[in-house]
Enzyme design. Structure first.
Site, short mmCIF file in Angstrom:
data_model
loop_
_atom_site.label_atom_id
_atom_site.label_comp_id
_atom_site.label_asym_id
_atom_site.label_seq_id
_atom_site.Cartn_x
_atom_site.Cartn_y
_atom_site.Cartn_z
N GLY A 102 -7.70 9.04 9.61
CA GLY A 102 -7.99 9.11 11.04
C GLY A 102 -9.00 10.16 11.42
O GLY A 102 -9.26 10.35 12.62
N ALA A 119 -9.33 5.55 4.15
CA ALA A 119 -9.08 6.71 5.01
C ALA A 119 -10.31 7.58 5.23
O ALA A 119 -11.00 7.97 4.30
CB ALA A 119 -7.96 7.59 4.47
N GLY A 120 -10.57 7.85 6.50
CA GLY A 120 -11.57 8.83 6.87
C GLY A 120 -12.96 8.28 7.09
O GLY A 120 -13.85 9.02 7.52
N ASN A 164 -9.47 1.49 9.52
CA ASN A 164 -8.62 1.19 10.67
C ASN A 164 -9.12 1.93 11.91
O ASN A 164 -9.68 1.36 12.83
CB ASN A 164 -7.17 1.54 10.35
CG ASN A 164 -6.17 1.06 11.41
OD1 ASN A 164 -5.04 0.90 11.18
ND2 ASN A 164 -6.55 0.80 12.57
N THR A 165 -8.96 3.27 11.92
CA THR A 165 -9.23 4.03 13.13
C THR A 165 -10.67 3.88 13.61
O THR A 165 -10.92 3.77 14.82
CB THR A 165 -8.92 5.52 12.88
OG1 THR A 165 -7.59 5.62 12.38
CG2 THR A 165 -9.03 6.32 14.16
N LYS A 204 0.88 -1.16 0.00
CA LYS A 204 0.00 0.00 0.00
C LYS A 204 0.92 1.21 0.00
O LYS A 204 1.60 1.50 0.98
CB LYS A 204 -0.92 -0.01 1.22
CG LYS A 204 -1.87 1.16 1.23
CD LYS A 204 -2.62 1.29 2.53
CE LYS A 204 -3.18 2.69 2.65
NZ LYS A 204 -3.57 3.01 4.02
#
Lengths: 70, 271
Positions: free
Chosen positions: B166, B192-193, B214-215, B105
């Protein structure tokens, strides 16, 4: 003019003992080779299969591990 | 075409076939037990990891490798933290020997405030890595021209961001994402996001092939529960995409028949 022979290991300057090999460096640093990957300049090795390579003044070495990340 | 939502609906990435369209990151979890349970609850088959320098004064390992089922999961190492193409190339090659996996990635991020990727450096690194035999998944802004250039460079997928890494702010530029999806020749993975499962569902509804989270999972009060919820969101979004959404209209359209309504005499209408 020549200064003392040094290596760069993970961004830090380190004195080079003449004849030091890559496996010996990992032992000196107390690093389990199975858990890392190593670059010497532009050569890349799995930690478990680092060659008996004699390190030279000016070598730039990276020793990395896998951690959590996105 | 009628599609049972429970029918496997696999997609192919980097020559491998996956049934889960939710990829999960392994960062920010409080402990590996929670991470492992959350990964299981997510159903993810592709998980990201990061590469970092060993602490020379305190070497040792943090146990991530033992917490992952390497046989069941496709590892996707990232180049997070790299500011330039050259740093990313070096980390990618270290990742390849560290994991034995040639997937990467690709992140080239010079900007620490918004963690926005450098399109020029990313394309340059992608070209070099694809040439070097990597399966490259570049992290980029939702830019259709860039996405096509990355496809031409041999990338296996393109990963447009929803909002800053994040931030949990969801899909902020759906119209730009549409332009990336329109005519894409490789899987598009929104990365992301994403903050909540409805964000993931929205990305899949628009036609994204997968998402990476992830986050939003790791920082949920209950990461395992949230991982499950994201899996459901992704399934719902994909099923909705396959089912085909209704057209949007500016005005109302009654759902009940307009004829045969019980009437009283028309009310007097003031003139």
């Amino acid at each position: 003019m020549t200064g003392p022979a040094i290596l760069t290991v993970n961004g830090e300057a380190r004195p080079l003992t003449p004849g030091l090999t890559l496996p010996a460096l990992l032992r000196d640093l107390n690093i389990d080779p199975a858990r890392v990957a190593v670059a010497v300049n532009d050569d890349f090795y799995p930690g478990a299969r680092v060659p008996e390579r004699t390190l030279e003044a000016g070598d730039v070495i990276e020793i990395v591990r896998i951690i959590g990340g996105g | 075409m009628q599609q049972n939502p429970h029918t496997p609906d696999p997609f192919t990435l980097g020559g491998r076939t996956f049934t889960s369209r939710l990829m999960t990151g392994t960062g920010k979890f409080t402990d590996f037990g929670v991470m492992r349970e959350a990964l299981a609850a997510s159903g993810s088959q592709i998980v990201t990891v990061a590469i970092r320098r060993v602490e020379l004064r305190a070497p040792g390992h943090d146990g991530l490798l033992d917490a992952l089922d390497w046989d069941a999961l496709q590892l996707l190492p990232n180049t997070a933290g790299c500011r330039t193409a050259d740093e990313a190339l070096r980390v990618a090659r270290l990742a390849r020997v560290a994991t034995g996996v040639n997937w990467i990635k690709l992140e080239v991020i010079p900007d620490a405030r918004y963690l926005l990727p450098d399109p020029v450096g990313t394309l340059r690194a992608a070209e070099a890595l694809a040439e070097d035999g990597f399966t490259v998944l570049p992290y980029v802004q939702a830019d259709a021209v860039l996405a096509r250039a990355l496809e031409d460079a041999g990338c296996a997928a393109v990963m447009p961001l929803a909002s800053p890494i994040g931030s949990g702010r969801g899909l902020r530029s759906p119209e730009l994402l549409r332009t990336v999806l329109d005519g894409a020749r490789v899987p598009i993975v929104v990365d992301a996001g994403l903050g909540v499962p409805s964000d993931a569902a929205q990305a899949l509804e628009l036609g994204a092939d997968a998402v990476l989270v992830n986050t939003a999972i790791a920082e949920a009060r209950d990461p395992v529960g949230m991982a499950h919820a994201f899996a459901l969101g992704v399934q719902a979004g994909r099923a909705a995409f396959l089912a085909g959404r209704m057209p949007e209209r500016a005005h109302a359209s009654p759902s009940s028949p307009t004829g045969g309504v019980v009437r009283l005499p028309d009310p007097e209408v003031p003139v």
